[in-house]
Structures are given as structure tokens and as C-alpha cells.
Design a protein around this motif. Structure first.
Motif, PDB file in Angstrom:
ATOM      1  N   LYS A   1    -148.249   4.097  -4.343  1.00  0.00           N
ATOM      2  CA  LYS A   1    -147.144   4.975  -4.733  1.00  0.00           C
ATOM      3  C   LYS A   1    -146.102   5.019  -3.612  1.00  0.00           C
TER       4      LYS A   1
ATOM      5  N   MET B   1    -141.594   8.341  -8.604  1.00  0.00           N
ATOM      6  CA  MET B   1    -142.260   7.175  -9.180  1.00  0.00           C
ATOM      7  C   MET B   1    -141.375   6.508 -10.229  1.00  0.00           C
TER       8      MET B   1
ATOM      9  N   ALA C   1    -139.922   2.807 -10.079  1.00  0.00           N
ATOM     10  CA  ALA C   1    -140.150   1.820 -11.147  1.00  0.00           C
ATOM     11  C   ALA C   1    -138.852   1.108 -11.507  1.00  0.00           C
TER      12      ALA C   1
ATOM     13  N   SER D   1    -142.595   7.313 -15.573  1.00  0.00           N
ATOM     14  CA  SER D   1    -143.810   7.428 -14.780  1.00  0.00           C
ATOM     15  C   SER D   1    -144.686   8.547 -15.303  1.00  0.00           C
TER      16      SER D   1
END
Length: 136
Positions: free
Chosen positions: A26, A51, A55, A71
Motif C-alpha cells: 500500500k 489507495m 491506483a 479502492s
């Protein structure tokens, strides 16, 4: 990712993603703030936002940004994690306009049921976001 790519023709719009179960992934791949994780743990709304932003970043290529990042972060069980109960989930969605998180959700049931409910809720939130954007 499996739910999205189960639809025929998904490869025309789906670039890819990251499954980052391990906390260091992460941080390293999705650029989630280490201090945030130390302070709040990985099951937190800000972690979900970061997150989703990560992405988008990691799937951008050839100078073309990814439009949407989605996410999820939570506890599917069978045991609580970081003091968070089984079934607690946060969902993040990011676009060029910014990011947002929803939760905490409290999904009941087995590990599979919690994961299924998480996917359904994440896609529902994306749909709501797309509809709101089209009406703006």
C-alpha cells in the motif's frame, strides 16, 4: 477486478489494478502515507482515498491518465485486524477532479459474503459518482 473484467469487452476500458494485501505494498505501490498508516491503521477512510489515487497513478501510461481509481480496504475475517471488527470496510474513488471515501460499512456474514458485499457497494458508489458527474 474480477467482477469488472467478467464483462465481455472489459479490456477496452479496464487497464488493470493492484491487490495490495500487505501494508508495505500500500505504501510502496499506491503511495499511501506511512504516517497515516502508523496513526490509523490500513482500515481507514483516508487510506481508501489514497489507495484510489495510487491506483490511478500506477495504471497511467503513455501520457494518458487513468480516469477512475477504485479502492477497498477492510476486514473480511475471520479475525478482527488492527482493532477493527470483521465486516468493516471503506471504499475510495478517485478521478482527476479529486477523491472521496465512503464508510465505514459494516457488512455481515462470511468472508466471501463480506467480499461480495464490498464489490457490490464499490460498484454502486462508482455508478452514483458517474451519474452525478453526468448531471453536473
Amino acid at each position: 477486478m474480477a467482477a469488472l473484467t467478467s464483462v465481455e469487452g472489459a479490456s477496452a476500458v479496464f487497464r488493470g489494478g493492484v491487490v495490495s494485501y500487505a501494508t508495505p505494498l500500500k505504501q510502496q505501490l499506491l503511495n499511501v502515507d506511512t504516517k497515516l498508516i502508523s496513526r490509523e491503521g490500513v482500515i481507514h477512510s483516508e487510506v481508501a482515498e489514497q489507495m484510489a489515487e495510487g491506483a490511478r497513478t500506477i495504471t497511467t501510461f503513455h501520457g494518458t491518465p487513468t480516469t477512475w481509481g477504485i479502492s477497498t480496504t477492510g476486514v473480511a475475517g475471520p479475525e478482527p485486524q488492527d482493532g477493527k471488527p470483521v465486516g468493516m470496510v471503506f471504499i475510495g474513488i478517485a478521478s482527476a477532479d479529486g477523491s472521496q471515501a465512503w464508510g465505514p460499512f459494516s457488512f455481515p456474514g462470511t468472508r466471501d459474503r463480506i467480499r461480495e458485499a464490498t464489490v457490490i457497494e464499490a460498484l454502486a458508489r462508482l455508478r452514483e459518482t458517474l451519474v452525478a458527474r453526468s448531471l453536473a
